[in-house]
Enzyme design. Sequence first.
Site, mmCIF file in Angstrom:
data_model
loop_
_atom_site.group_PDB
_atom_site.id
_atom_site.type_symbol
_atom_site.label_atom_id
_atom_site.label_comp_id
_atom_site.label_asym_id
_atom_site.label_seq_id
_atom_site.Cartn_x
_atom_site.Cartn_y
_atom_site.Cartn_z
ATOM 1 N N HIS A 242 0.839 -1.200 0.000
ATOM 2 C CA HIS A 242 0.000 0.000 0.000
ATOM 3 C C HIS A 242 0.876 1.254 0.000
ATOM 4 O O HIS A 242 0.688 2.156 -0.828
ATOM 5 C CB HIS A 242 -0.912 -0.013 1.237
ATOM 6 C CG HIS A 242 -1.795 1.179 1.369
ATOM 7 N ND1 HIS A 242 -3.138 1.154 1.054
ATOM 8 C CD2 HIS A 242 -1.538 2.455 1.794
ATOM 9 C CE1 HIS A 242 -3.657 2.344 1.266
ATOM 10 N NE2 HIS A 242 -2.706 3.150 1.730
ATOM 11 N N GLU A 243 1.835 1.301 0.918
ATOM 12 C CA GLU A 243 2.710 2.471 1.005
ATOM 13 C C GLU A 243 3.659 2.550 -0.194
ATOM 14 O O GLU A 243 3.928 3.643 -0.709
ATOM 15 C CB GLU A 243 3.501 2.442 2.316
ATOM 16 C CG GLU A 243 2.651 2.575 3.568
ATOM 17 C CD GLU A 243 1.824 3.851 3.582
ATOM 18 O OE1 GLU A 243 2.281 4.879 3.018
ATOM 19 O OE2 GLU A 243 0.718 3.834 4.144
ATOM 20 N N HIS B 22 1.937 4.212 -3.115
ATOM 21 C CA HIS B 22 1.899 5.678 -3.008
ATOM 22 C C HIS B 22 3.221 6.284 -3.483
ATOM 23 O O HIS B 22 3.241 7.231 -4.273
ATOM 24 C CB HIS B 22 1.647 6.097 -1.552
ATOM 25 C CG HIS B 22 0.247 5.915 -1.085
ATOM 26 N ND1 HIS B 22 -0.846 6.300 -1.816
ATOM 27 C CD2 HIS B 22 -0.233 5.387 0.077
ATOM 28 C CE1 HIS B 22 -1.950 6.025 -1.131
ATOM 29 N NE2 HIS B 22 -1.602 5.466 0.013
#
Length: 223
Positions: free
Chosen positions: A24-25, A28
């Site tokens: 998820h990170e 980004h």
Amino acid sequence: MNWSEIVQNLIIWAPGVIFAITLHEWAHGFMADRFGDPTARNMGRLSLNPIVHIDPVWTIALPAVMLAVSLATVGQPMAFGGAKPVPVNPRNFKGRFKTAMLWVAAAGPGMNLLLALLCALAIHGVLLLPPFFASPVAQMLQAAIFMNVLLAVFNMLPLPPLDGGRVAVSLLPHPADMWLARMERFGLPILILLIFTGVVGQIIWPAISALLHFYFELAGVMG
């Protein structure tokens, strides 16, 4: 629930949680890098190493405390936490600022939905293996589906600093976008209040249930 069951649950759930928050990170940071912001890469955060995304408070302390308190009070494990947010400097974005912010914010939840899809497809192959091996791995993949769906839906709540809040800021016209962006300083206390009052659960659970039904049906297993 005894300690052996807790350890067993940790073994089943930990891989899904770790991969869900790590990718998820990373998503980004990857998307921000694509739009011209190298901040995450320069700080060593554009990495698939889970350690660089661990936050001492949000990833370790808070979930551990909530788990201990929930087991002691209600007898059921309950925990909430997150990873260390990937640093993004919007001043480095090339092209339209709002478009870049939209894609950067949506990349994290989008990655979680993709991971849930891959886990659902992987279950078909795992179930062809010997039962003594297939059963625990299938449980891990099902847990990973749940965690990725939960993380995606929760983060799409339209409240800064969540990803959904930044997506909303990117889509709203002026001055509504600025008003919502200013809410970020109050976002975390509001979010915690909504979680503990059960409001968040009422909002996100219908979407979570629908997505889980889709993924588990695709996997050919019962959720």
